[in-house]
Design an enzyme around this catalytic site. Structure first.
Site, PDB file in Angstrom:
ATOM      1  N   ASP A   1     -13.464  -1.545   4.314  1.00  0.00           N
ATOM      2  CA  ASP A   1     -13.605  -1.773   2.874  1.00  0.00           C
ATOM      3  C   ASP A   1     -13.694  -3.266   2.612  1.00  0.00           C
ATOM      4  O   ASP A   1     -12.683  -3.972   2.638  1.00  0.00           O
ATOM      5  CB  ASP A   1     -12.399  -1.167   2.148  1.00  0.00           C
ATOM      6  CG  ASP A   1     -12.465  -1.362   0.640  1.00  0.00           C
ATOM      7  OD1 ASP A   1     -13.486  -1.879   0.144  1.00  0.00           O
ATOM      8  OD2 ASP A   1     -11.499  -0.977  -0.045  1.00  0.00           O
TER       9      ASP A   1
ATOM     10  N   HIS B   1     -11.032   7.682  -4.208  1.00  0.00           N
ATOM     11  CA  HIS B   1     -10.237   6.470  -3.996  1.00  0.00           C
ATOM     12  C   HIS B   1      -8.815   6.767  -4.445  1.00  0.00           C
ATOM     13  O   HIS B   1      -8.590   7.351  -5.506  1.00  0.00           O
ATOM     14  CB  HIS B   1     -10.818   5.326  -4.823  1.00  0.00           C
ATOM     15  CG  HIS B   1     -10.061   4.042  -4.726  1.00  0.00           C
ATOM     16  ND1 HIS B   1      -9.180   3.627  -5.697  1.00  0.00           N
ATOM     17  CD2 HIS B   1     -10.051   3.087  -3.777  1.00  0.00           C
ATOM     18  CE1 HIS B   1      -8.670   2.456  -5.356  1.00  0.00           C
ATOM     19  NE2 HIS B   1      -9.172   2.104  -4.195  1.00  0.00           N
TER      20      HIS B   1
END
Length: 371
Positions: free
Chosen positions: A197, A299
């Site tokens: 990420d 998420h």
């Protein structure tokens, strides 16, 4: 049953600093009713800004505060109330912060519905496909590669099925990023998935290079290497990268995700239940995505309130391989609930109690609540 009050509770650590750690502060939403039931939600955004949107008075028809919109309403009319909040805030809302604030209220309304019917939310959603889920450990990237490798080994040894490294130094030197991933792969072996990420955008050419280079090390997905608004860039990147590309934690509503899917070409989207519009809107987002063969992997990088809400949502998803699990050692992460949600051998169970199935630890709230 009627809504009598909506209370926001702002929690913060004593000495927060600018970093990628979302759990230095937190806004809890509690929806109170005349039946004595209280629903719990969380807003995953700037807490004080969201509090203002919830608590403000508004005199223009389409510029109202969320609390005043809902007082006196039946909290069980969740879909209607979502649409009403959206309609009466359009002059200043429609996306972003307004939807973040609606998300926290929506989660609390679902919690109330479950409590009123004495059933967990996932049973009320009507399409349960699983009651437990593999987890991947989601951590902030330490400064050195050696420290990153040590953390990855620790999480793999704890039973996590995947390890995500994120933020920190990532994106500042793309060749070092690939070397970091290479060393992590060597440390955890082929059976543990690796997610990366970047957190902040890099030039499109760098993102394409990373997508190609990381494929050699079996990266499960490369997350957020471009600006959330760069639809042409996303389409180029998805087309050219052998590594799957994921994004969406900063996006809100089905309209924003439709653009990511239809214009950006995304095949993995990551709505955050406490940002994208709550459980109600995330169900709509998931339906849109699944009809187009797009995988939804939410998420989930905040408190156990969000973990619980995300787990209930995931039970409905046709193809969600993981729950993202924040493994940082922060008290708002570890001590917020009386019975924290924790994986066993890398597997986490969906809470079975009414509503979200959670109970706040008031001692922790008292320690960190800011007036």
């Amino acid at each position: 049953m009627k809504i009598t009050d909506i209370r926001t509770r702002f929690l913060a650590l004593p000495a927060p600093e600018i970093s990628g750690d979302n759990l230095q502060d937190l806004l809890i939403v509690q929806v109170h009713t005349d039946a004595g039931l209280t629903g719990i939600g969380e807003v995953h955004t700037n807490p004080l800004a969201a509090r203002a949107i919830i608590e403000t008075a508004g005199y223009h028809t389409s510029s109202r505060g969320l609390k005043e919109i809902l007082i006196g309403e039946n909290p069980l009319d969740i879909g209607r109330l979502w649409d009403k909040m959206y309609a009466l805030t359009q002059s200043y809302g429609r996306r972003g912060l307004l939807i973040n604030a609606i998300s926290g209220i929506d989660i609390a309304l679902w919690d109330l519905l479950g409590k009123s019917l004495k059933a967990p939310i996932y049973r009320l959603l009507g399409s349960c496909r699983r009651t437990s889920l593999p987890t991947y450990a989601s951590d902030l990237t330490p400064p050195t590669i050696a420290e990153t490798v040590m953390l990855a080994r620790k999480h793999a040894a704890a039973g996590f099925r995947g390890v995500k490294i994120g933020w920190g130094k990532l994106g500042s030197d793309i060749r070092e990023d690939v070397d970091r991933v290479k060393k992590v792969r060597e440390a955890v072996g082929p059976s543990v998935d690796i997610m990366v990420d970047l957190g902040m955008p890099v030039p499109r050419e760098d993102a394409i290079w990373l997508g190609r280079a990381m494929a050699e090390h079996g990266v499960y997905f490369l997350e957020e290497p471009l600006s959330p608004d760069d639809m042409d860039g996303w389409r180029d990147l998805v087309a050219q990268s052998p590594t799957p590309i994921a994004t969406g934690e900063k996006e809100t509503t089905r309209h924003g995700f439709a653009e990511l899917i239809d214009r950006g070409g995304l095949r993995i989207i990551q709505p955050d239940v406490a940002r994208a519009g709550g459980i109600t809107e995330c169900l709509r987002i998931a339906a849109y995505a699944e009809a187009r063969g797009v995988r939804v992997i939410p998420h989930c990088w905040s408190s156990d309130i969000l973990v619980a809400a995300t787990l209930h949502l995931i039970t409905t998803l046709a193809d969600c391989p993981f729950l993202e699990f924040n493994v940082t050692d922060q008290p708002l992460r570890t001590d917020l609930l009386r019975s924290p949600i924790r994986p066993r051998d890398g597997i986490v169970a969906v809470p079975e109690g009414p509503g979200l199935g959670i109970e706040l630890n008031e001692a922790t709230i008292a320690r960190y609540e800011v007036a």
